[in-house]
Write an enzyme that holds these catalytic residues in place. Structure first.
Site, PDB file in Angstrom:
ATOM      1  CD  GLU A 494     -30.416  28.616  33.252  1.00 34.29           C
ATOM      2  OE1 GLU A 494     -30.875  29.754  33.428  1.00 34.29           O
ATOM      3  OE2 GLU A 494     -30.402  28.063  32.132  1.00 34.29           O
ATOM      4  CD  GLU A 525     -31.798  28.733  29.176  1.00 35.97           C
ATOM      5  OE1 GLU A 525     -30.836  28.621  28.381  1.00 35.97           O
ATOM      6  OE2 GLU A 525     -31.779  29.513  30.133  1.00 35.97           O
ATOM      7  CD  GLN A 547     -32.658  31.906  36.516  1.00 29.78           C
ATOM      8  OE1 GLN A 547     -32.017  32.756  35.900  1.00 29.78           O
ATOM      9  NE2 GLN A 547     -32.116  31.158  37.461  1.00 29.78           N
ATOM     10  CG  ASP A 550     -39.217  36.795  28.971  1.00 33.07           C
ATOM     11  OD1 ASP A 550     -39.638  37.762  28.346  1.00 33.07           O
ATOM     12  OD2 ASP A 550     -39.632  36.497  30.108  1.00 33.07           O
ATOM     13  CE1 TYR A 551     -33.855  35.663  28.761  1.00 31.40           C
ATOM     14  CE2 TYR A 551     -34.113  34.971  31.036  1.00 31.40           C
ATOM     15  CZ  TYR A 551     -33.851  35.964  30.102  1.00 31.40           C
ATOM     16  OH  TYR A 551     -33.577  37.233  30.504  1.00 31.40           O
ATOM     17  CB  ILE A 552     -39.430  28.844  26.947  1.00 29.42           C
ATOM     18  CG1 ILE A 552     -39.704  27.345  26.959  1.00 29.42           C
ATOM     19  CG2 ILE A 552     -40.309  29.568  25.930  1.00 29.42           C
ATOM     20  CD1 ILE A 552     -40.961  26.968  27.678  1.00 29.42           C
ATOM     21  CG  PHE A 553     -38.584  31.629  22.258  1.00 31.19           C
ATOM     22  CD1 PHE A 553     -39.520  31.096  21.378  1.00 31.19           C
ATOM     23  CD2 PHE A 553     -38.999  32.607  23.132  1.00 31.19           C
ATOM     24  CE1 PHE A 553     -40.829  31.555  21.360  1.00 31.19           C
ATOM     25  CE2 PHE A 553     -40.303  33.075  23.119  1.00 31.19           C
ATOM     26  CZ  PHE A 553     -41.225  32.555  22.235  1.00 31.19           C
ATOM     27  CG  HIS A 592     -36.379  39.582  33.245  1.00 31.13           C
ATOM     28  ND1 HIS A 592     -35.461  40.330  32.562  1.00 31.13           N
ATOM     29  CD2 HIS A 592     -35.680  38.555  33.789  1.00 31.13           C
ATOM     30  CE1 HIS A 592     -34.260  39.799  32.699  1.00 31.13           C
ATOM     31  NE2 HIS A 592     -34.371  38.720  33.437  1.00 31.13           N
TER      32      HIS A 592
END
Ligand SMILES: Cc1ncc(C[n+]2csc(CCOP(=O)(O)OP(=O)(O)O)c2C)c(N)n1
Length: 801
Positions: A494, A525, A547, A550-553, A592
């Site tokens: 992204e 993701e 990006q 925290d959004y890897i989940f 973040h």
């Protein structure tokens, strides 16, 4: 066993080809029947079979060219067999969990049956050509888990087609002509992964031909509960392109018992997919499941009598036989003869596989029996030993476990004896344990000469005129040099393309290297990771971006189930050296500032997990990873992009070894072990502690997987006798992992004069704002107080509390 070599380019019907298909359909069915019987009879633990799907798979296989890829699931036995990708003996070997890689080349007994994999790697673990193969990516059990990577496999064709610099990679592609056959069950299309992938395939216009094997159920739950309008092709109708140049899908529907319609459909589907690089959905309807979902249950419990009758009538093999007879391609007698031969073939394969599997264990087994007998002679424990021996001898489906357990028990019984028999048992155990380690625990990581674990490192070099630059500039210079020298490198994620990522590490590089190499993606993701996996499987070197950490989940299932297990589940047959780039640790607010390292350590064994404290270290690690062949997650420090760093002169060559901590500050009183953004905070604390006459040794572990391979932390503890493990994860997260690695793994407890301690963030996520950060994440004050408390406890006179 037939390899449908001559069937390949065929789109015309001939008696010979039809009867070859019939034979293979019958063989596959017999294999399913016998496989189920093996589970019921106790030879195997679980079975799942492709019965009821034979005809559709034969049709699909006909239009599968060498160099194409299958990214499918456990129902595909006929598909893979038709491509020569599995022999029936291999199918049974896998069912029995035979660990021999020759007898089960798919997974060496590591996966349940029906998990197929082309061996892409040679014995050393190096790539072999894929363009001569009918490639299968090793299946995984999580439903729809096979789909995200299919996107990447297909996307690779697009890159190979459009990037001339890749045209000499002929072991992976011939001009991007390869297409990807995805397969999935109707119920599994309910998964988000499926929809995310299909949407991305439409956006990217990649040659993905997705077949949905629709038998109306997901175990017991009918399609009406799974899919809007009860039909995946109806639900996906909006994906259909209305004009040839609209960027959509072609959608086909076909009945799974209709041989000629299946052939026609797959011919057209493969052609449009290959020639136009357009994604295609083939919804194969009215399939059946003659033996039910798996050996774990019976479908009579949830299917009505009418449904079961309908399934019997529409069984594709039965309808195929009727069609052959009606059209005069063969007589009843001829088909009966084929039936009988197929049955014989399946029986023979089964017997051969079972005997070979049993035989492979017999030597060790007989030796264990013999050693137990000898140990019993003149032993006061003779009675117990002979009972154990007898139990082992009578066991007709003996496993390695049984013999090993008996020997271990005998060794416990004989623990006070120093007899030769005991020694013999011990030797047996040592030898078989090493073999079992290889059978069950090898290849979690690459064992090839290209393993990044073998890279020793080249130090960064600086000269008087090395400039001081912002961290993001250092990354940008690094990626520029990387993309300049390695045509295989691809970056996507992204905001990675046009603006060069949210922190500008790729700033200006899309303009320089083109959209084909540095690419923006949708917000997705899971399929960013899938896209990377597929590219890495085809010899490219993707760096894909999540990006914010925290959004890897969103992508964790694909990382843990597919990427991290790939080498292991194929016992070194496949690899995907994908680099996942992300940025995390402290910055701002609940989403973040994440540092969920413990979650990664628990999920990503099979990947390397790197936590560089600054951009220089990050660049050094990227070089190591690019030279290696393992997948890795690298977390850059989110608050480091605007900090100044000296630009190394040898940015392209300098690389860091994995698992080697760095002592950032030598000291004698307390060792503080940390990583990432915490390094700066601990260093600041150490400066203040020095003023309080406490000399702290600060160690940056740099990589969590692998962790301190040579015991540097224990060496430090020998000097200081005190240790604090500090990080930004939750209590009991990665700080506890570090403690376990050092105190237990390196036996460092022997050198401690104070209890070891961990210093972590709070259990909740950090609230927004600087106060949120200060009161949630460890600050320099927290570090100072934790270290001081240790010293105060040890010497209260000198360090009053
Ligand atoms: C993520 C996940 N959830 C649940 C399961 C258990 N499970 C295995 S197969 C299956 C049903 C799949 O049905 P479908 O997609 O229609 O394929 P079929 O088995 O009918 O060919 C389920 C729920 C699983 N393997 N993975």
């Amino acid at each position: 066993m037939i390899i449908n070599e001559q069937l390949h380019q065929a789109d015309t019907l001939s008696r010979e080809k039809i009867l070859l298909d019939y034979r293979l359909a019958c063989e596959s069915r017999q294999v399913s029947l016998l496989g189920r019987r093996d589970v019921m009879g106790g030879r195997a633990k679980f079975g799942i079979f492709g019965d009821g799907k034979e005809l559709a798979q034969l049709a699909a296989a006909r239009f599968f060219a060498r160099g194409d890829y299958r990214s499918g699931y456990y129902r595909d036995q006929t598909f893979v067999a038709a491509l020569g990708g599995v022999k029936w003996t291999e199918f049974f070997a896998q069912l029995y969990a035979d660990t021999d890689v020759i007898r089960d080349p798919n997974t060496a007994g590591r996966s349940m049956n029906g998990h197929f994999a082309t061996r892409w790697l040679d014995e050393q673990g190096l790539w072999q050509s894929q363009t001569d193969e009918y490639n299968s990516v090793c299946d995984i059990a999580p439903t729809a888990g096979q789909v995200p990577r299919a996107l990447g496999l297909a996307y690779a064709s697009k890159l190979f087609r459009h990037n001339p610099a890749l045209h000499d990679m002929t072991g992976f592609s011939h001009g991007g002509n390869e297409i990807v056959f995805g397969t999935i069950g109707d119920a599994s299309t309910s998964q988000g992964m499926f929809w995310e992938t299909m949407n991305a395939a439409g956006v990217l216009q990649v040659p993905l031909l997705m077949s949905v094997w629709d038998d109306g159920y997901g175990i017991s739950v009918p399609v009406e509960y799974q899919t809007t309008k009860g039909s995946i092709s109806k639900a996906m109708a909006g994906f259909q392109r209305d004009t040839p140049d609209e960027r959509g899908f072609e959608i086909f529907t076909v009945k799974g018992w209709d041989y000629t319609a299946l052939l026609e459909t797959y011919q057209q589907a493969a052609q449009v997919c290959r020639d136009e690089q357009v994604p295609v959905l083939v919804h194969v309807q009215e399939l059946t499941q003659p033996q039910g979902h798996s050996t774990s249950g019976s479908h009579e419990r949830y299917k009505s009598k009418e449904r079961l009758r309908w399934e019997a009538e529409h069984d594709c093999n039965r309808v195929f036989r009727q069609w052959i007879l009606q059209n005069g391609y063969a007589t009843d007698d001829e088909l009966d003869a084929i039936d009988a031969e197929a049955k014989q073939m399946a029986l023979q394969a089964r017997t051969e596989a079972w005997n070979a599997y049993q035989q492979s264990m017999k030597g060790d087994y007989d030796e264990a029996l013999d050693l137990l007998q000898r140990a019993a002679r003149n032993s006061p424990k003779a009675g117990e030993l002979m009972i154990m021996r007898e139990e082992l001898r009578k066991n007709t489906t003996a496993l390695r476990r049984d013999a090993t357990s008996a020997v271990r028990k005998a060794l416990r019984l004989l623990r006070a004896d120093a007899t030769p028999a005991r020694q013999g048992l011990q030797q047996w155990l040592t030898r078989t344990s090493a073999a079992n380690d290889d059978h069950y625990s090898s290849h979690l990581y690459s064992q090839s000469p290209e393993s990044p674990m073998l890279i020793e490192g080249i130090p960064a070099q600086y000269s008087d005129d090395s400039p001081l630059v912002d961290g993001y500039v250092l990354m940008q210079r690094y990626f520029d040099s990387l993309f300049d020298r390695d045509a295989r490198a691809v970056a996507l994620g992204e905001d990675v393309g046009q603006i060069g990522d949210v922190n500008q590490g790729f700033a200006g590089l899309q303009q320089k290297y083109g959209e084909i190499r540095i690419t923006d993606t949708g917000i997705r993701e899971t399929t960013i990771i899938g896209q990377g996996i597929g590219l890495a499987m085809r010899g490219l070197r993707p760096i894909v971006e999540i990006q914010y950490f925290d959004y890897i989940f969103y992508a964790l299932a694909t990382l843990t189930d597919d990427l991290a297990t790939l080498q292991y589940r194929t016992k070194g047959g496949q690899k995907a050296p994908l680099i996942v780039r992300t940025r995390g640790h402290r910055l701002e607010g609940i989403w973040h500032s994440g540092s969920p390292m413990g979650a990664m350590l628990g999920s990503l064994r099979g990947m390397h997990v790197l936590v560089p404290r600054n951009m220089t270290q990050a660049a050094g690690f990227y070089n190591t990873l690019m030279a290696g062949d393992d997948p890795a997650l690298l977390i850059e420090s989110l608050n480091g992009y605007r900090l100044k760093e000296k630009l190394p002169d040898n940015l392209a060559e300098f690389c860091l070894p994995l698992g080697v901590p760095e002592i950032l500050r030598p000291g004698t009183d307390v060792t503080v072990v940390t990583y990432g953004s915490m390094c700066r905070i601990v260093l600041e604390a150490a400066t203040q502690l020095a003023a309080m006459h406490i000399d702290v040794e600060v160690i940056d572990v740099q990589t969590l997987l692998p962790f301190d391979r040579y015991g540097a932390i224990t060496e430090s503890i020998k000097k200081t006798s005190r240790v604090v493990f500090a990080d930004e994860d939750v209590p009991g997260g990665a700080s506890a992992y570090m403690l376990q690695q050092v105190i237990e793994g390196q036996n460092a407890y022997r050198y401690l004069d104070s209890a070891p301690r961990t210093l972590s963030a709070k259990a909740h996520r950090p609230p927004y704002g600087s106060d949120g950060d200060y009161f949630s994440k460890p600050s320099a004050d927290d570090v100072i107080e934790a270290v001081y408390a240790l010293m105060s406890e040890a010497d209260p006179a000198r360090y009053p509390s």
